[in-house]
Structure formats: C-alpha cells, structure tokens
Design a protein around this motif. Structure first.
Motif, mmCIF file in Angstrom:
data_model
loop_
_atom_site.group_PDB
_atom_site.id
_atom_site.type_symbol
_atom_site.label_atom_id
_atom_site.label_comp_id
_atom_site.label_asym_id
_atom_site.label_seq_id
_atom_site.Cartn_x
_atom_site.Cartn_y
_atom_site.Cartn_z
ATOM 1 N N LEU A 91 0.772 -1.175 -0.011
ATOM 2 C CA LEU A 91 0.097 -0.153 0.009
ATOM 3 C C LEU A 91 0.781 1.452 -0.030
ATOM 4 O O LEU A 91 2.188 1.752 0.438
ATOM 5 C CB LEU A 91 -1.487 -0.233 0.843
ATOM 6 C CG LEU A 91 -1.988 -0.886 1.234
ATOM 7 C CD1 LEU A 91 -2.743 -0.831 2.182
ATOM 8 C CD2 LEU A 91 -3.243 -1.302 -0.093
ATOM 9 N N LYS A 95 -1.530 5.779 3.204
ATOM 10 C CA LYS A 95 -3.307 5.047 3.114
ATOM 11 C C LYS A 95 -3.120 4.313 3.877
ATOM 12 O O LYS A 95 -3.309 3.751 4.727
ATOM 13 C CB LYS A 95 -3.410 4.360 1.720
ATOM 14 C CG LYS A 95 -3.510 5.638 0.855
ATOM 15 C CD LYS A 95 -4.115 4.894 -0.408
ATOM 16 C CE LYS A 95 -4.894 6.515 -1.209
ATOM 17 N NZ LYS A 95 -4.358 5.645 -2.377
ATOM 18 N N SER A 130 -8.159 0.612 0.712
ATOM 19 C CA SER A 130 -6.953 -0.436 1.210
ATOM 20 C C SER A 130 -7.406 -1.291 1.976
ATOM 21 O O SER A 130 -6.680 -2.687 1.444
ATOM 22 C CB SER A 130 -6.520 0.302 1.882
ATOM 23 O OG SER A 130 -6.146 1.991 1.536
ATOM 24 N N LYS A 133 -7.471 -3.874 -1.284
ATOM 25 C CA LYS A 133 -6.174 -4.057 -1.448
ATOM 26 C C LYS A 133 -5.815 -5.454 -0.584
ATOM 27 O O LYS A 133 -4.971 -6.604 -1.315
ATOM 28 C CB LYS A 133 -5.513 -3.080 -1.852
ATOM 29 C CG LYS A 133 -5.447 -2.035 -2.969
ATOM 30 C CD LYS A 133 -4.443 -1.070 -2.996
ATOM 31 C CE LYS A 133 -5.185 -0.023 -4.368
ATOM 32 N NZ LYS A 133 -4.507 1.116 -4.533
#
Length: 140
Positions: A91, A95, A130, A133
C-alpha cells in the motif's frame, strides 16, 4: 431449560408439600397460592445454588486450563503477521498509516482525515480501497 432438573425440582416440591401438608388451609382459599409460592421459592433456591456452584466450578476450571497457545498456533500466527506486514508494504505509505490508525490503534475517521488533510469521505474511500487491496493480497 433442563427437563431432568425441572422433574427433580417438581419431585422435591411434591415432597415438601407432603411434609408440610398440615400448613395447607383449604378453608381460607389459600391452598393454590401456598402451593405456587412453595414451588416458586424452591425453583429460585435451586437456580441460586446452581449459579454459585457453576461460578465455583468455572473458577476451578480456569485455574486448571492451560490457555497458552500451542507451538503450531504460534507458528501460524507468526506467519500470518509476516504476511499482513508484507501486504501493508504494497500500500501507499499514507494509506497504510491511515489503515493502521483506523483499525489497529482505533483512531477515528474524522481525526485521520484531519491528520492527512483530506475530506472525511476521501478518508473513508482510502480505508475501503486499502482494505480491499489487503484482502486481495492476503488471498494470494
């Protein structure tokens, strides 16, 4: 909640009624009230004694149970921690910091938005994307 215990309690109430039959006052119309009070009080006494016994049993069990994780569990946890840290590294730094702040330290979204100087809805979007992900990374 336990049929066998209810039957035991009923049997004990019948025995008490039999032993205290001389207290029954049929002519005063209190017979049913007396019987109900006797059964109710006995049920309450049983519940109270069961709670005291259970709390004592739980204390004894807690003293005996070994709650330390086994070696296999610790190894799995270490592996998962490494994996999560690797996924955090994929990331963007700000974030990842926001995600850590929100979900690991409990910082509010409003405080995070102020810290990173972004609107509140932008912060929510950052956190949502986030998390997605991280989820994708963990599933690989």
């Amino acid at each position: 909640g336990n049929r066998a215990e209810a039957e035991d309690a009923l049997q004990e109430v019948f025995t008490r009624v039999w032993l205290r039959a001389n207290r029954y006052e049929a002519d005063k119309g209190r017979g049913m009230t007396w019987l109900i009070a006797l059964a109710r009080n006995h049920a309450i006494d049983r519940l109270r004694s069961r709670r005291e016994t259970q709390s004592g049993d739980e204390d004894a069990m807690n003293a005996v149970i070994d709650t330390t994780p086994r070696a296999e569990t610790r190894l799995i946890a270490v592996g998962e921690a490494k994996r999560i840290n690797q996924c955090f590294e994929t990331l963007e730094a700000d974030k990842a910091a926001a995600l850590r702040g929100a979900y690991l330290t409990g910082t509010s979204y409003i405080d995070l938005a102020a810290h990173f100087n972004v609107p509140l809805n932008t912060m929510r979007t950052w956190l949502r994307r986030s998390l997605l992900k991280l989820k994708e990374c963990m599933e690989q």
